[in-house]
Write a protein that holds these residues in place. Structure first.
Motif, PDB file in Angstrom:
ATOM      1  N   ALA A 245       6.736  -1.444   2.497  1.00 51.34           N
ATOM      2  CA  ALA A 245       6.454  -1.074   3.884  1.00 51.34           C
ATOM      3  C   ALA A 245       7.594  -0.267   4.499  1.00 51.34           C
ATOM      4  O   ALA A 245       7.363   0.607   5.347  1.00 51.34           O
ATOM      5  CB  ALA A 245       6.194  -2.327   4.723  1.00 51.34           C
ATOM      6  N   ALA A 249       5.050   2.270   5.683  1.00 53.38           N
ATOM      7  CA  ALA A 249       4.358   1.792   6.888  1.00 53.38           C
ATOM      8  C   ALA A 249       4.810   2.580   8.105  1.00 53.38           C
ATOM      9  O   ALA A 249       5.675   2.140   8.859  1.00 53.38           O
ATOM     10  CB  ALA A 249       4.624   0.301   7.088  1.00 53.38           C
ATOM     11  N   THR A 269       3.117  -1.357  12.330  1.00 50.94           N
ATOM     12  CA  THR A 269       2.725  -0.680  11.092  1.00 50.94           C
ATOM     13  C   THR A 269       3.168  -1.481   9.870  1.00 50.94           C
ATOM     14  O   THR A 269       2.494  -1.463   8.837  1.00 50.94           O
ATOM     15  CB  THR A 269       3.285   0.748  11.025  1.00 50.94           C
ATOM     16  OG1 THR A 269       4.717   0.712  11.129  1.00 50.94           O
ATOM     17  CG2 THR A 269       2.731   1.610  12.138  1.00 50.94           C
ATOM     18  N   VAL A 270       4.290  -2.191   9.979  1.00 51.28           N
ATOM     19  CA  VAL A 270       4.700  -3.064   8.880  1.00 51.28           C
ATOM     20  C   VAL A 270       3.668  -4.159   8.674  1.00 51.28           C
ATOM     21  O   VAL A 270       3.231  -4.433   7.549  1.00 51.28           O
ATOM     22  CB  VAL A 270       6.090  -3.675   9.160  1.00 51.28           C
ATOM     23  CG1 VAL A 270       6.389  -4.809   8.176  1.00 51.28           C
ATOM     24  CG2 VAL A 270       7.168  -2.604   9.045  1.00 51.28           C
ATOM     25  N   ASN A 272       0.520  -4.149   9.502  1.00 49.16           N
ATOM     26  CA  ASN A 272      -0.711  -3.563   8.967  1.00 49.16           C
ATOM     27  C   ASN A 272      -0.587  -3.262   7.484  1.00 49.16           C
ATOM     28  O   ASN A 272      -1.529  -3.468   6.709  1.00 49.16           O
ATOM     29  CB  ASN A 272      -1.061  -2.288   9.731  1.00 49.16           C
ATOM     30  CG  ASN A 272      -1.508  -2.564  11.147  1.00 49.16           C
ATOM     31  OD1 ASN A 272      -1.877  -3.688  11.488  1.00 49.16           O
ATOM     32  ND2 ASN A 272      -1.470  -1.549  11.997  1.00 49.16           N
ATOM     33  N   TYR A 273       0.585  -2.762   7.072  1.00 46.03           N
ATOM     34  CA  TYR A 273       0.753  -2.459   5.648  1.00 46.03           C
ATOM     35  C   TYR A 273       0.755  -3.741   4.818  1.00 46.03           C
ATOM     36  O   TYR A 273       0.163  -3.782   3.724  1.00 46.03           O
ATOM     37  CB  TYR A 273       2.045  -1.679   5.397  1.00 46.03           C
ATOM     38  CG  TYR A 273       2.164  -1.311   3.933  1.00 46.03           C
ATOM     39  CD1 TYR A 273       1.561  -0.151   3.445  1.00 46.03           C
ATOM     40  CD2 TYR A 273       2.811  -2.145   3.029  1.00 46.03           C
ATOM     41  CE1 TYR A 273       1.613   0.161   2.094  1.00 46.03           C
ATOM     42  CE2 TYR A 273       2.865  -1.834   1.683  1.00 46.03           C
ATOM     43  CZ  TYR A 273       2.270  -0.686   1.223  1.00 46.03           C
ATOM     44  OH  TYR A 273       2.304  -0.376  -0.123  1.00 46.03           O
ATOM     45  N   GLN A 377      -1.250   6.052   7.123  1.00 41.46           N
ATOM     46  CA  GLN A 377      -1.505   4.653   6.806  1.00 41.46           C
ATOM     47  C   GLN A 377      -2.606   4.080   7.694  1.00 41.46           C
ATOM     48  O   GLN A 377      -3.409   3.261   7.262  1.00 41.46           O
ATOM     49  CB  GLN A 377      -0.228   3.841   6.982  1.00 41.46           C
ATOM     50  CG  GLN A 377      -0.399   2.363   6.650  1.00 41.46           C
ATOM     51  CD  GLN A 377       0.453   1.468   7.506  1.00 41.46           C
ATOM     52  OE1 GLN A 377       1.345   1.920   8.197  1.00 41.46           O
ATOM     53  NE2 GLN A 377       0.185   0.180   7.479  1.00 41.46           N
TER      54      GLN A 377
END
Length: 393
Positions: A245, A249, A269-270, A272-273, A377
Protein backbone atom coordinates in the motif's frame (compact mmCIF):
# COMPACT_ATOMS: atom_id res chain seq x y z
CA UNK A 1 19.40 -0.51 22.01
CA UNK A 2 15.82 -0.19 20.81
CA UNK A 3 16.54 3.26 19.32
CA UNK A 4 17.56 1.86 15.94
CA UNK A 5 17.60 5.20 14.09
CA UNK A 6 18.47 8.51 15.71
CA UNK A 7 18.50 11.43 13.26
CA UNK A 8 17.35 14.03 15.77
CA UNK A 9 20.51 16.11 15.41
CA UNK A 10 21.17 15.55 11.72
CA UNK A 11 17.65 16.28 10.40
CA UNK A 12 16.27 19.68 11.39
CA UNK A 13 12.55 20.36 11.60
CA UNK A 14 9.69 17.86 11.51
CA UNK A 15 10.12 14.19 10.72
CA UNK A 16 8.76 10.72 11.40
CA UNK A 17 8.99 9.14 14.86
CA UNK A 18 8.15 5.43 14.81
CA UNK A 19 7.58 2.88 17.56
CA UNK A 20 7.36 -0.65 16.14
CA UNK A 21 6.56 -3.69 18.31
CA UNK A 22 6.37 -7.35 17.31
CA UNK A 23 5.85 -10.39 19.56
CA UNK A 24 6.00 -14.05 18.58
CA UNK A 25 7.98 -15.75 21.37
CA UNK A 26 5.67 -15.53 24.37
CA UNK A 27 7.79 -16.80 27.25
CA UNK A 28 4.87 -18.09 29.33
CA UNK A 29 2.85 -19.74 26.56
CA UNK A 30 3.17 -23.14 24.93
CA UNK A 31 4.89 -23.43 21.59
CA UNK A 32 2.71 -23.12 18.50
CA UNK A 33 3.35 -26.82 17.76
CA UNK A 34 1.89 -27.85 21.13
CA UNK A 35 -1.73 -28.25 22.17
CA UNK A 36 -3.12 -24.97 23.63
CA UNK A 37 -4.58 -25.18 27.14
CA UNK A 38 -7.31 -23.33 29.02
CA UNK A 39 -5.10 -21.76 31.76
CA UNK A 40 -3.20 -19.97 28.98
CA UNK A 41 -6.44 -18.85 27.32
CA UNK A 42 -5.77 -21.37 24.53
CA UNK A 43 -3.00 -19.14 23.22
CA UNK A 44 0.42 -20.30 22.00
CA UNK A 45 3.54 -18.69 20.61
CA UNK A 46 3.40 -17.18 17.12
CA UNK A 47 5.68 -17.27 14.12
CA UNK A 48 4.80 -14.05 12.29
CA UNK A 49 4.47 -11.24 14.88
CA UNK A 50 8.15 -10.27 15.01
CA UNK A 51 8.57 -10.88 11.26
CA UNK A 52 5.68 -8.52 10.54
CA UNK A 53 7.02 -5.74 12.75
CA UNK A 54 10.52 -6.18 11.33
CA UNK A 55 9.14 -5.88 7.77
CA UNK A 56 7.42 -2.60 8.66
CA UNK A 57 10.62 -1.29 10.27
CA UNK A 58 12.50 -2.05 7.05
CA UNK A 59 9.80 -0.24 5.09
CA UNK A 60 10.24 2.89 7.19
CA UNK A 61 14.03 2.64 6.93
CA UNK A 62 13.62 3.11 3.18
CA UNK A 63 12.18 6.59 3.92
CA UNK A 64 8.79 5.74 2.52
CA UNK A 65 6.93 8.51 4.39
CA UNK A 66 6.45 12.09 3.20
CA UNK A 67 8.84 13.31 5.93
CA UNK A 68 12.30 11.95 6.73
CA UNK A 69 12.68 9.28 9.39
CA UNK A 70 14.07 10.91 12.56
CA UNK A 71 13.69 8.13 15.12
CA UNK A 72 12.87 4.43 14.95
CA UNK A 73 12.36 2.43 18.13
CA UNK A 74 12.08 -1.32 17.65
CA UNK A 75 10.93 -3.98 20.13
CA UNK A 76 10.96 -7.57 18.85
CA UNK A 77 10.48 -10.96 20.48
CA UNK A 78 11.03 -13.37 17.58
CA UNK A 79 10.34 -17.10 17.54
CA UNK A 80 13.30 -19.33 16.64
CA UNK A 81 11.60 -20.22 13.38
CA UNK A 82 11.54 -16.55 12.36
CA UNK A 83 15.22 -16.16 13.17
CA UNK A 84 15.99 -19.14 10.97
CA UNK A 85 14.04 -17.76 8.03
CA UNK A 86 15.06 -14.11 8.53
CA UNK A 87 18.43 -13.93 10.34
CA UNK A 88 18.42 -10.12 9.97
CA UNK A 89 15.82 -9.95 12.73
CA UNK A 90 18.43 -11.14 15.20
CA UNK A 91 20.93 -8.54 13.98
CA UNK A 92 18.44 -5.65 14.06
CA UNK A 93 19.46 -4.32 17.48
CA UNK A 94 15.89 -4.52 18.74
CA UNK A 95 15.12 -4.98 22.43
CA UNK A 96 12.74 -7.70 23.67
CA UNK A 97 9.11 -6.60 23.54
CA UNK A 98 8.39 -6.73 27.27
CA UNK A 99 5.96 -4.53 29.15
CA UNK A 100 8.81 -2.62 30.86
CA UNK A 101 10.54 -2.00 27.52
CA UNK A 102 7.33 -0.73 25.93
CA UNK A 103 6.76 1.71 28.80
CA UNK A 104 10.28 3.12 28.54
CA UNK A 105 10.31 3.35 24.76
CA UNK A 106 6.82 4.84 24.54
CA UNK A 107 7.72 7.66 26.93
CA UNK A 108 10.85 8.47 24.93
CA UNK A 109 8.88 8.27 21.67
CA UNK A 110 6.33 10.75 22.98
CA UNK A 111 9.08 13.11 24.18
CA UNK A 112 10.50 13.24 20.65
CA UNK A 113 7.05 13.64 19.08
CA UNK A 114 6.08 16.62 21.23
CA UNK A 115 8.72 18.92 19.74
CA UNK A 116 7.18 19.55 16.29
CA UNK A 117 3.47 19.88 15.45
CA UNK A 118 4.18 19.08 11.81
CA UNK A 119 5.89 15.77 12.59
CA UNK A 120 4.36 12.34 11.98
CA UNK A 121 4.21 9.45 14.43
CA UNK A 122 3.77 5.79 13.50
CA UNK A 123 2.84 3.04 15.97
CA UNK A 124 2.66 -0.57 14.80
CA UNK A 125 2.03 -3.68 16.88
CA UNK A 126 1.95 -7.30 15.72
CA UNK A 127 1.22 -10.17 18.09
CA UNK A 128 -1.61 -11.62 20.14
CA UNK A 129 -4.49 -9.24 20.79
CA UNK A 130 -7.89 -9.03 22.46
CA UNK A 131 -10.90 -6.81 22.00
CA UNK A 132 -12.46 -4.83 24.84
CA UNK A 133 -14.25 -2.03 22.96
CA UNK A 134 -14.42 -0.29 19.57
CA UNK A 135 -10.95 1.25 19.97
CA UNK A 136 -9.73 -0.69 22.98
CA UNK A 137 -7.65 -3.34 21.31
CA UNK A 138 -5.27 -4.97 23.79
CA UNK A 139 -1.80 -6.06 22.70
CA UNK A 140 -0.16 -8.89 24.64
CA UNK A 141 3.58 -8.48 25.26
CA UNK A 142 6.37 -11.03 25.57
CA UNK A 143 5.95 -11.55 29.33
CA UNK A 144 2.15 -11.90 29.21
CA UNK A 145 1.03 -14.55 31.71
CA UNK A 146 -2.70 -15.18 32.19
CA UNK A 147 -2.34 -17.97 34.77
CA UNK A 148 -0.29 -16.22 37.46
CA UNK A 149 -1.11 -12.77 38.84
CA UNK A 150 -3.24 -10.07 37.18
CA UNK A 151 -3.86 -11.64 33.75
CA UNK A 152 -3.35 -8.50 31.66
CA UNK A 153 -0.55 -6.93 33.68
CA UNK A 154 1.90 -7.46 30.81
CA UNK A 155 -0.20 -5.97 28.06
CA UNK A 156 -1.28 -2.55 26.82
CA UNK A 157 -4.35 -0.87 25.37
CA UNK A 158 -3.82 0.91 22.07
CA UNK A 159 -6.48 3.41 23.19
CA UNK A 160 -4.25 4.34 26.13
CA UNK A 161 -1.27 4.85 23.80
CA UNK A 162 -3.39 6.98 21.49
CA UNK A 163 -4.96 9.05 24.27
CA UNK A 164 -1.56 9.68 25.81
CA UNK A 165 -0.36 11.13 22.51
CA UNK A 166 -3.14 13.75 22.39
CA UNK A 167 -2.26 17.45 22.50
CA UNK A 168 -2.53 18.98 25.97
CA UNK A 169 -1.39 22.01 27.93
CA UNK A 170 1.79 20.09 28.72
CA UNK A 171 2.33 18.98 25.12
CA UNK A 172 0.80 21.65 22.86
CA UNK A 173 3.29 20.98 20.04
CA UNK A 174 2.95 17.22 19.79
CA UNK A 175 2.80 15.78 16.26
CA UNK A 176 -0.66 16.35 14.84
CA UNK A 177 -0.49 13.53 12.29
CA UNK A 178 -0.42 10.10 13.90
CA UNK A 179 -0.88 6.63 12.43
CA UNK A 180 -1.73 3.56 14.54
CA UNK A 181 -1.69 -0.01 13.20
CA UNK A 182 -2.78 -3.04 15.26
CA UNK A 183 -1.93 -6.30 13.52
CA UNK A 184 -3.59 -8.59 16.06
CA UNK A 185 -6.69 -10.65 16.69
CA UNK A 186 -9.79 -8.91 17.97
CA UNK A 187 -11.24 -11.86 19.85
CA UNK A 188 -12.44 -12.11 23.46
CA UNK A 189 -11.42 -15.48 24.95
CA UNK A 190 -14.10 -17.15 27.05
CA UNK A 191 -11.53 -17.77 29.78
CA UNK A 192 -10.99 -14.01 30.16
CA UNK A 193 -14.66 -13.55 31.05
CA UNK A 194 -14.31 -15.38 34.37
CA UNK A 195 -12.22 -12.52 35.75
CA UNK A 196 -13.99 -9.54 37.34
CA UNK A 197 -12.85 -6.07 36.23
CA UNK A 198 -9.72 -7.15 34.39
CA UNK A 199 -7.50 -4.09 34.16
CA UNK A 200 -4.77 -3.19 31.69
CA UNK A 201 -2.12 -0.95 33.30
CA UNK A 202 -1.68 2.46 31.70
CA UNK A 203 1.43 3.19 29.68
CA UNK A 204 0.73 6.92 29.72
CA UNK A 205 -1.16 8.91 32.28
CA UNK A 206 -3.39 10.59 29.72
CA UNK A 207 -3.90 14.26 30.48
CA UNK A 208 -7.04 16.26 29.82
CA UNK A 209 -6.69 17.12 26.16
CA UNK A 210 -7.16 20.51 24.61
CA UNK A 211 -9.49 20.76 21.61
CA UNK A 212 -8.85 17.57 19.65
CA UNK A 213 -7.74 18.29 16.15
CA UNK A 214 -5.29 15.50 15.44
CA UNK A 215 -5.48 13.33 12.37
CA UNK A 216 -4.96 10.02 14.14
CA UNK A 217 -6.40 7.03 12.27
CA UNK A 218 -6.30 3.67 14.01
CA UNK A 219 -6.27 0.65 11.71
CA UNK A 220 -6.96 -2.89 12.93
CA UNK A 221 -5.84 -5.77 10.71
CA UNK A 222 -9.23 -7.43 10.97
CA UNK A 223 -12.79 -6.82 12.12
CA UNK A 224 -14.14 -7.26 15.63
CA UNK A 225 -14.28 -10.88 16.83
CA UNK A 226 -11.98 -12.14 14.08
CA UNK A 227 -8.54 -13.73 14.06
CA UNK A 228 -5.59 -11.94 12.48
CA UNK A 229 -4.02 -13.50 9.42
CA UNK A 230 -0.51 -14.61 10.25
CA UNK A 231 1.75 -16.70 8.04
CA UNK A 232 4.18 -19.21 9.48
CA UNK A 233 7.65 -17.70 9.69
CA UNK A 234 6.72 -14.79 7.42
CA UNK A 235 5.18 -11.33 7.73
CA UNK A 236 1.40 -11.40 8.15
CA UNK A 237 -0.96 -10.66 5.30
CA UNK A 238 -1.62 -7.28 6.91
CA UNK A 239 2.09 -6.41 6.96
CA UNK A 240 2.52 -7.59 3.37
CA UNK A 241 -0.49 -5.58 2.20
CA UNK A 242 0.62 -2.50 4.12
CA UNK A 243 4.04 -2.68 2.48
CA UNK A 244 2.40 -2.79 -0.96
CA UNK A 245 0.00 0.00 0.00
CA UNK A 246 2.89 2.39 0.62
CA UNK A 247 3.69 2.15 -3.10
CA UNK A 248 0.23 1.63 -4.59
CA UNK A 249 -2.51 3.10 -2.39
CA UNK A 250 -2.74 6.59 -3.86
CA UNK A 251 -5.37 9.22 -4.50
CA UNK A 252 -5.69 10.95 -7.85
CA UNK A 253 -2.69 13.19 -8.61
CA UNK A 254 -2.50 16.74 -7.30
CA UNK A 255 -0.11 19.68 -7.51
CA UNK A 256 2.08 19.82 -4.41
CA UNK A 257 2.18 23.62 -4.48
CA UNK A 258 5.68 23.70 -5.96
CA UNK A 259 4.67 22.80 -9.50
CA UNK A 260 5.19 19.04 -9.02
CA UNK A 261 2.58 16.35 -9.61
CA UNK A 262 2.26 13.89 -6.73
CA UNK A 263 -0.02 11.01 -5.83
CA UNK A 264 -0.95 11.20 -2.10
CA UNK A 265 -1.15 7.99 -0.08
CA UNK A 266 -3.73 8.65 2.65
CA UNK A 267 -5.25 6.70 5.51
CA UNK A 268 -8.37 6.05 3.42
CA UNK A 269 -6.53 4.82 0.32
CA UNK A 270 -4.39 2.55 2.50
CA UNK A 271 -7.52 1.04 4.05
CA UNK A 272 -9.09 0.58 0.62
CA UNK A 273 -5.98 -1.12 -0.73
CA UNK A 274 -5.78 -3.47 2.26
CA UNK A 275 -9.41 -4.50 1.71
CA UNK A 276 -8.66 -5.03 -1.99
CA UNK A 277 -5.67 -7.22 -1.11
CA UNK A 278 -7.76 -9.28 1.35
CA UNK A 279 -10.54 -9.73 -1.22
CA UNK A 280 -8.11 -10.71 -3.98
CA UNK A 281 -6.71 -13.51 -1.79
CA UNK A 282 -10.15 -14.49 -0.43
CA UNK A 283 -9.00 -14.02 3.17
CA UNK A 284 -12.54 -13.60 4.45
CA UNK A 285 -12.20 -10.42 6.49
CA UNK A 286 -11.69 -6.69 6.19
CA UNK A 287 -9.62 -4.00 7.84
CA UNK A 288 -11.26 -1.82 10.53
CA UNK A 289 -10.51 1.92 10.45
CA UNK A 290 -11.32 3.90 13.59
CA UNK A 291 -10.05 7.00 15.30
CA UNK A 292 -9.92 10.68 14.51
CA UNK A 293 -9.38 10.00 10.88
CA UNK A 294 -9.51 12.86 8.42
CA UNK A 295 -7.41 11.94 5.43
CA UNK A 296 -3.83 12.43 6.63
CA UNK A 297 -1.16 11.91 3.97
CA UNK A 298 1.31 9.16 4.78
CA UNK A 299 3.50 9.78 1.74
CA UNK A 300 3.48 11.43 -1.69
CA UNK A 301 4.42 9.34 -4.71
CA UNK A 302 6.35 11.19 -7.37
CA UNK A 303 5.50 8.63 -10.07
CA UNK A 304 2.15 7.06 -10.97
CA UNK A 305 1.43 4.16 -8.60
CA UNK A 306 1.01 0.61 -9.86
CA UNK A 307 -2.61 -0.50 -10.19
CA UNK A 308 -3.88 -4.09 -10.42
CA UNK A 309 -6.44 -4.09 -13.23
CA UNK A 310 -8.83 -6.81 -14.36
CA UNK A 311 -10.15 -6.59 -17.95
CA UNK A 312 -13.08 -8.77 -19.07
CA UNK A 313 -14.40 -9.19 -22.61
CA UNK A 314 -17.82 -10.71 -23.37
CA UNK A 315 -19.54 -12.63 -24.86
CA UNK A 316 -18.15 -16.11 -25.32
CA UNK A 317 -19.52 -15.92 -28.89
CA UNK A 318 -16.42 -13.96 -29.88
CA UNK A 319 -14.77 -17.36 -30.11
CA UNK A 320 -11.06 -18.00 -30.16
CA UNK A 321 -10.02 -15.82 -33.05
CA UNK A 322 -9.55 -12.41 -31.48
CA UNK A 323 -6.79 -10.33 -30.01
CA UNK A 324 -6.96 -7.89 -27.10
CA UNK A 325 -4.74 -4.93 -26.32
CA UNK A 326 -4.61 -2.49 -23.45
CA UNK A 327 -3.50 0.87 -24.87
CA UNK A 328 -2.01 3.69 -22.84
CA UNK A 329 -2.60 7.42 -23.33
CA UNK A 330 -0.22 7.37 -26.32
CA UNK A 331 -2.10 4.47 -27.95
CA UNK A 332 0.81 2.13 -27.25
CA UNK A 333 0.14 -1.45 -26.01
CA UNK A 334 1.05 -1.68 -22.33
CA UNK A 335 1.88 -4.33 -21.52
CA UNK A 336 1.93 -6.17 -24.88
CA UNK A 337 -1.08 -8.44 -24.74
CA UNK A 338 -2.36 -10.40 -27.75
CA UNK A 339 -3.77 -13.63 -26.30
CA UNK A 340 -6.12 -15.94 -28.19
CA UNK A 341 -9.36 -17.15 -26.57
CA UNK A 342 -8.84 -14.77 -23.66
CA UNK A 343 -11.94 -13.56 -21.84
CA UNK A 344 -10.19 -12.05 -18.85
CA UNK A 345 -6.73 -10.60 -18.28
CA UNK A 346 -5.07 -9.47 -15.04
CA UNK A 347 -2.41 -6.77 -15.42
CA UNK A 348 -0.46 -4.42 -13.17
CA UNK A 349 -0.08 -1.02 -14.80
CA UNK A 350 0.86 2.53 -13.81
CA UNK A 351 -2.12 4.74 -13.04
CA UNK A 352 -3.18 6.74 -16.06
CA UNK A 353 -5.50 6.92 -19.08
CA UNK A 354 -6.17 3.64 -20.91
CA UNK A 355 -8.45 2.14 -23.51
CA UNK A 356 -9.11 -1.41 -24.65
CA UNK A 357 -8.76 -2.57 -28.26
CA UNK A 358 -10.28 -5.83 -29.49
CA UNK A 359 -9.68 -7.26 -32.98
CA UNK A 360 -12.21 -9.99 -33.85
CA UNK A 361 -13.56 -11.20 -37.18
CA UNK A 362 -17.07 -11.61 -35.73
CA UNK A 363 -17.38 -7.88 -35.05
CA UNK A 364 -19.25 -5.76 -37.61
CA UNK A 365 -16.49 -3.16 -37.29
CA UNK A 366 -13.09 -4.37 -36.15
CA UNK A 367 -11.12 -3.44 -34.16
CA UNK A 368 -13.32 -2.28 -31.31
CA UNK A 369 -11.83 0.61 -29.33
CA UNK A 370 -13.30 1.50 -25.97
CA UNK A 371 -13.68 5.06 -24.72
CA UNK A 372 -10.66 6.17 -22.67
CA UNK A 373 -10.75 5.53 -18.94
CA UNK A 374 -8.80 7.12 -16.08
CA UNK A 375 -7.48 4.14 -14.11
CA UNK A 376 -6.40 4.55 -10.47
CA UNK A 377 -6.69 2.42 -7.36
CA UNK A 378 -10.15 3.89 -6.72
CA UNK A 379 -11.50 2.58 -10.04
CA UNK A 380 -9.41 -0.55 -10.44
CA UNK A 381 -12.32 -3.00 -10.35
CA UNK A 382 -13.12 -5.26 -13.30
CA UNK A 383 -13.32 -3.27 -16.55
CA UNK A 384 -15.98 -5.13 -18.52
CA UNK A 385 -16.64 -4.84 -22.26
CA UNK A 386 -19.80 -6.48 -23.58
CA UNK A 387 -19.43 -6.64 -27.36
CA UNK A 388 -22.63 -8.65 -27.99
CA UNK A 389 -24.40 -5.68 -29.68
CA UNK A 390 -21.45 -5.30 -32.08
CA UNK A 391 -21.45 -8.89 -33.42
CA UNK A 392 -22.34 -9.70 -37.03
CA UNK A 393 -25.84 -11.05 -37.42
Amino acid sequence: MALIIDNRNSIPGPGVHALIVGVSDYKNLRDFNDTPVEPQWFLTTLTSGASSAFAISQLLLRDKCRLPLKTLRLLLSPHAEELTKTPAIGASGASPATRAALEAMALDWRTDAEKEKDSITVFYFAGHGLQRGPEDGVGLLEDFRPDNGPPLAKSFEVGDIKNGMAPSDTRPNIAMTQFYFMDACLTRPETQKKFVGVQVPEVFGAELSSIEYRSAPLMFSTVGGAIALGREGQPSHFAEALTLAFDRAAEDPIDDGAGNTVWPVTSLTVKNYLDYYYAKLNLGTQVTLNGIVGTPVLRNLTDPPSVDMSIEVQPDALGNGYNLWLLDGNDAPTPPCTPAALKKVEVTIPAGIYRVKVDAGLLRVSPYRSPPKWVTQKVAGPWRHNLQPLLNG
